[in-house]
Scaffold this motif. Structure first.
Motif: not given
Length: 296
Positions: A166-168, A193-194, A234-238
């Protein structure tokens, strides 16, 4: 020579003015606040969102801090949070005035392409002393402020439980840097996290199966590699623009994740360290965290 000297002096003056403006406090920021007090100010509405400012007393920073909140008006209880962090020379309000986060997010909500979540935009301005002396502070104070104090206030204020799916968290420039650092130390709290227009710190480790020695410790026994709340990667966006002065660092982080076998989304294209480029990745960033599909 005189011309060059004049340019240097001008650069110093501009830098000093920018720094002063960055730490300029509004009258409401200077108002006293009890340690047990939470002050909520409704700033207005933007379409299907309510905009609030929340002040609280930070033990870590030994003084009042604040964050802005975009709260969807859905008529249903909200159960997700995305913390969005600004850059080193900005304020939380910059994310509204320059990036138009409220308009973009409100539009995505209206289209039904993202899930409703409380978007939190904290004040992450810190004295340059801490950055210049980073090696003396193995556990930066923004970690406790962000992942413990702000998270606690948000959870209480909006009745959202601590459950990592529920938290990003994410951000731009310094905001991306600290978001990645938070995700390293608190993977059990943040499921995504991005990191936009930023890179990694010196000697950082990324969710190893066997944590390395923490190294030098602070007064509370916390080091550079100390994990406060354990959890999976975590799932990661760069993302980073190819014209950004930090592109090499962002590319190195992408390559480091590939070397370590850490799954992530890598997005790049023309653009610099600018609001224009950040505007171009805001929508995919929000969709990455909050896509209106079944919660991942």
């Amino acid at each position: 020579m005189k011309k060059m000297y004049g340019c240097v002096v001008l650069a110093v003056i501009v830098g000093a003015c920018t720094s002063l403006e960055r730490f300029k406090e509004e009258p409401w920021e200077k108002a006293p606040l009890r340690k047990d007090q939470i002050e909520v100010t409704r700033l207005g509405e933007q379409g299907n969102l309510t905009i609030e400012r929340v002040r609280f007393f930070s033990e870590e920073m030994n003084g009042p801090r604040f964050f802005l909140a975009l709260v969807p008006r859905t008529g249903k209880p909200l159960d997700e949070v995305f913390i969005l962090n600004h850059g080193w020379f900005d304020r939380p309000e910059s994310l509204l005035t320059h990036l138009k986060v409220d308009q973009t997010y409100g539009g995505l909500l209206a289209q039904g392409t993202v899930r409703p979540a409380v978007i939190i935009m904290p004040d992450v301005r810190f004295a340059d002393y801490y950055r210049r002396n980073a090696e003396k502070f193995p556990f930066p104070n923004y970690l406790t402020l962000m992942a413990e104090e702000i998270a606690r206030v948000v959870s209480q204020k909006y009745t959202i439980p601590f459950s990592r799916e529920r938290w990003g968290i994410g951000g731009f420039s310094f905001g991306g840097y600290l978001s990645l650092d938070v995700a390293r130390h608190y993977p059990g709290r943040f499921g995504s996290v991005s990191v936009v227009s930023s890179s990694q710190g010196n000697q950082w480790s990324f969710w190893p199966s066997v944590p390395p020695a923490p190294g030098p410790l602070d007064s509370k026994g916390r080091g550079k590699h100390t994990v406060i709340e354990a959890g999976p990667v975590p799932r990661i966006f760069l993302a980073c623009g190819t014209d950004d002065r930090l592109f090499r660092g962002a590319l190195a982080l992408h390559e480091e994740f590939n070397r370590l076998g850490i799954a992530h989304v890598w997005s790049t294209g023309p653009g610099g360290h600018t609001w224009e480029y950040w505007s171009s990745v805001l929508t995919p960033m929000l969709e990455f965290h909050l896509a209106a599909e079944e919660r991942r």
